[in-house]
Design an enzyme around this catalytic site. Structure first.
Site, PDB file in Angstrom:
ATOM      1  N   HIS A  21      14.108  33.252  35.701  1.00 36.29           N
ATOM      2  CA  HIS A  21      12.435  34.434  35.613  1.00 36.29           C
ATOM      3  C   HIS A  21      12.739  35.063  34.268  1.00 36.29           C
ATOM      4  O   HIS A  21      13.823  35.493  33.571  1.00 36.29           O
ATOM      5  CB  HIS A  21      12.980  35.147  36.706  1.00 36.29           C
TER       6      HIS A  21
ATOM      7  N   ASP B 222      21.193  37.026  38.826  1.00 32.12           N
ATOM      8  CA  ASP B 222      19.935  37.655  39.181  1.00 32.12           C
ATOM      9  C   ASP B 222      19.858  37.277  40.719  1.00 32.12           C
ATOM     10  O   ASP B 222      19.456  35.911  40.763  1.00 32.12           O
ATOM     11  CB  ASP B 222      19.029  37.004  38.288  1.00 32.12           C
TER      12      ASP B 222
ATOM     13  N   GLN C 263      16.201  36.214  44.664  1.00 37.18           N
ATOM     14  CA  GLN C 263      15.799  35.611  45.714  1.00 37.18           C
ATOM     15  C   GLN C 263      16.674  34.888  46.670  1.00 37.18           C
ATOM     16  O   GLN C 263      16.287  34.515  47.642  1.00 37.18           O
ATOM     17  CB  GLN C 263      15.105  34.110  45.196  1.00 37.18           C
TER      18      GLN C 263
ATOM     19  N   LYS D 290      11.269  42.362  47.810  1.00 35.71           N
ATOM     20  CA  LYS D 290      11.351  40.958  48.197  1.00 35.71           C
ATOM     21  C   LYS D 290      12.199  40.797  49.652  1.00 35.71           C
ATOM     22  O   LYS D 290      12.269  39.826  50.320  1.00 35.71           O
ATOM     23  CB  LYS D 290      11.941  39.891  47.356  1.00 35.71           C
TER      24      LYS D 290
ATOM     25  N   CYS E  14       6.586  33.381  36.155  1.00 33.38           N
ATOM     26  CA  CYS E  14       7.289  34.213  35.025  1.00 33.38           C
ATOM     27  C   CYS E  14       8.399  33.271  34.902  1.00 33.38           C
ATOM     28  O   CYS E  14       9.651  33.941  34.695  1.00 33.38           O
ATOM     29  CB  CYS E  14       7.669  35.455  35.748  1.00 33.38           C
TER      30      CYS E  14
HETATM   31  C1  LIG Z   1      14.400  35.369  40.343  1.00 34.00           C
HETATM   32  C2  LIG Z   1      13.675  36.506  40.009  1.00 34.00           C
HETATM   33  N1  LIG Z   1      14.222  37.243  39.095  1.00 34.00           N
HETATM   34  C3  LIG Z   1      13.692  38.416  38.789  1.00 34.00           C
HETATM   35  C4  LIG Z   1      12.422  38.852  39.429  1.00 34.00           C
HETATM   36  C5  LIG Z   1      12.029  40.348  38.946  1.00 34.00           C
HETATM   37  O1  LIG Z   1      11.553  40.829  39.992  1.00 34.00           O
HETATM   38  P1  LIG Z   1      10.988  42.414  39.941  1.00 34.00           P
HETATM   39  O2  LIG Z   1       9.584  42.105  39.366  1.00 34.00           O
HETATM   40  O3  LIG Z   1      11.038  43.078  41.374  1.00 34.00           O
HETATM   41  O4  LIG Z   1      11.835  43.197  38.813  1.00 34.00           O
HETATM   42  C6  LIG Z   1      11.955  38.181  40.291  1.00 34.00           C
HETATM   43  C7  LIG Z   1      10.582  38.323  40.912  1.00 34.00           C
HETATM   44  O5  LIG Z   1       9.452  38.038  40.600  1.00 34.00           O
HETATM   45  C8  LIG Z   1      12.552  36.942  40.697  1.00 34.00           C
HETATM   46  O6  LIG Z   1      12.016  35.864  41.519  1.00 34.00           O
END
Ligand SMILES: Cc1ncc(COP(=O)(O)O)c(C=O)c1O
Lengths: 164, 421
Positions: free
Chosen positions: B134, B210, B213, B236, B378
């Site tokens: 992401h 990270d 998910q 989430k 993203c």
């Molecule tokens: C794999 C992953 N990493 C990071 C993020 C970023 O999360 P946040 O927007 O809550 O900071 C997301 C969420 O969209 C994600 O799916």
């Protein structure tokens, strides 16, 4: 699906399936400009070739996107070909006015709130009228205006080149 | 707790009907059609328990934390620190002090980059990311690399959107950090975290996972995992927005300088300088997300009462059902990116309806009250690798069932037919 039929008029789908002026031009002499819709990942690559009198001699559209962004780009290319920069800018203002009226009503996100810009033109939009239905789907307005913003960007870049 | 009773037990089959009762948003209709919410990978819905825990806290125990001596403030501080302990227990952390509250996962990763990265990375160094990441786990590192001049290497992906680890040892050789996702938010692919962490350890590199998910959907034990940093977001996993988590090994946090400066993170300040507090306070400058922490703890209580194992089993079964259903109904007109084996993935389906852009797919699906997300999610490097500008992403959670998968299939057929050439 009446709402959908309002959005996806036959003429829009026609331009989506059979895009006009698809391709690239050699650059230089043509000017290349790129536009992105960060929301959905749509990309427009525009090539514009001006003749000595500042008339759009040729225009080609590349990139990928949804039916709204692609058909809008296709219709735009057909509409501005053979026009001067000023005429194309006026057409852009007219098109964006059509897109923005409802946007300001729903208190859009501001980034395209150009409704209070002095609109210098109320030109006939022809086929482009078919995109009027988009204003009922606010998130899609960005798709419809992507190619037009990229065209404006190309003109701005050309003007900057000429003065700089 | 005045709301309906929590579903209990770690049963093999979730009682989805009972669970759905706890999520008022899901009860609404859109133009007479049952709302089908399939966008939990972006942000989940939340049960009444979470909202009620937050309002109960606001109405009875709210005050700023760590400051007042009056009883309400003491209660607020206790509840806030209990929430930290709940998070720590939920993810198997060694101690609550290893849990740092941030605004979201993005801020948690920026914290690691801005604190650990800034002090440990420079010219001649390298870090390893993956094509599955992401943007939240790409851009902070690119920003830092532009400033500090270190190399970023990339673990490539396979055609079906998994990591290609064939060259792992060479890629991690000499690297100082390997930062990777535990589950792709695009293809749902679950990465081989143990293998990557083992290779990183052998190469002397730290690891950042990270886990945005995976924490909401899979049982998580950060200690067993053996990673150095783990990040995720509350929104989430049935919790509120505005709160994220950085977990890091205590020794690492001890050695890291502050990220943001301000109140709450110092021991002393004079006109000459400041003395930073110990972790986790050192990394929580300013008033933290207090009620959000209470809400997140309530979300964790809810998830635990359903059972993470049960949630995972439910999602694997539902994903298997959806994969079958979609391929039966749509056949060759649909590509589903990601591993075909349900056990190798989460309930995230990135769909490509041939000849119809994801944006148009989502528009038609909205007419059917089916909420999915079009776009690049993203993860532009991954989209480029998959060769698509955008996908239409449907994602499942504990409140989804086979009716939702059926509605998705039906709406996709309608989208295909609407745009039929
Ligand atoms: C794999 C992953 N990493 C990071 C993020 C970023 O999360 P946040 O927007 O809550 O900071 C997301 C969420 O969209 C994600 O799916």
């Amino acid at each position: 699906m009446s709402g959908l039929e309002d959005l996806y008029r036959e003429i829009i789908l026609d331009h989506y399936r059979n895009p006009r002026n698809r391709g690239e031009l050699e650059s230089p002499p043509a000017h290349r400009a790129e536009g992105f819709n960060p929301l959905c990942g749509d990309e427009i690559v525009l090539h514009v070739l001006l003749d000595d009198d500042g008339v759009i001699d040729d225009i080609k559209i590349g990139g990928q996107g949804c039916s709204i962004s692609q058909s809008s780009a296709s219709m735009m290319s057909a509409a501005v070909k053979g026009k001067t920069i000023e005429e194309a800018r006026n057409l852009t203002a007219t098109f964006k006015a059509m897109m923005s009226i409802h946007e300001t009503e729903i208190g859009g996100d501001g980034s395209e709130a150009e409704a209070d810009e002095p609109v210098t033109a109320d030109l006939p939009l022809g086929d482009l009228e078919a995109l009027r239905g988009v204003v009922k789907f606010p998130v899609r307005i960005k798709c419809a205006t992507l190619s037009w913003n990229t065209l404006s960007q190309a003109f701005d870049e050309l003007a900057a080149e000429a003065t700089g | 707790m005045t709301s309906s009773e929590r579903p209990t037990g770690d049963q093999a089959e979730l009682d989805v009907a009972a669970i759905r009762k706890d999520f008022p948003l899901l009860h609404q209709e859109q133009e007479g059609k049952r709302l089908v919410f399939l966008d939990s990978a972006a942000s989940s819905q939340r049960p009444v328990h979470v909202v009620e825990a937050m309002s109960e806290f606001y109405y009875t125990s709210y005050a700023n934390v760590h400051r007042g001596v009056y009883r309400v403030a003491e209660r607020a501080t206790n509840r806030f620190e209990q929430a930290r302990a709940t998070v720590a227990r939920f993810i198997g952390a060694g101690s609550a002090a290893e849990v740092v509250f941030t605004k979201n996962a993005t801020e948690a990763i920026n914290l690691v980059a801005g604190s650990w990265g800034k002090t440990n990375l420079g010219p001649g160094d390298a870090i390893v990311l993956t094509i599955l990441e992401h943007h939240a786990n790409i851009v902070p590192w690119q920003m830092l690399a532009a400033e500090r001049g270190f190399e970023i290497r990339w673990i490539p992906a396979t055609d079906d959107g998994r990591l290609d680890l064939s060259d792992l040892d060479r890629l991690v050789d000499g690297a100082k950090l390997v930062a990777f996702t535990s589950m792709s938010n695009v293809t749902g692919s679950i990465t081989a975290a143990e293998q990557i962490i083992a290779a990183a350890k052998a190469a002397g590199a730290l690891t950042l996972v990270d886990a945005c998910q995976s924490v909401p959907h899979l049982p998580t034990d950060v200690t067993e995992l053996g990673a150095d940093f783990v990040t995720f977001s509350g929104h989430k996993m049935l919790g509120p927005t505005g709160i994220g988590i950085l977990w890091a090994r205590a020794e690492l946090l001890e050695a890291m300088p502050p990220f943001l400066g301000g109140g709450g993170m110092i021991l002393n300040v004079t006109t000459d300088g400041f003395l930073p507090d110990a972790p986790p306070a050192r990394f929580e400058a300013g008033t933290p997300p207090i009620a959000e922490a209470i809400g997140l703890a309530a979300a964790i209580d809810y998830l635990e009462s359903v059972g993470m194992e049960a949630i995972r089993r439910h999602e694997v079964a539902l994903t298997a059902y959806a994969l079958r259903k979609l391929s039966t109904e749509l056949g060759d007109s649909l590509t589903i990116h990601g591993p075909s084996e349900p056990a190798a993935r989460g309930g995230v389906l990135s769909l490509e309806l041939h000849g119809v852009h994801a944006h148009d797919v989502s528009q038609v699906l909205d007419e059917h009250a089916v909420c999915i997300r079009p776009g690049h999610h993203c993860a532009k490097p991954l989209m480029k690798h998959l060769g698509v500008p955008a996908t239409a992403r449907a994602s499942f959670y504990l409140y989804n069932d086979t009716d939702d998968a059926d509605a998705l299939a039906e709406a996709l057929v309608a989208a295909r037919d609407f745009f039929a050439l």
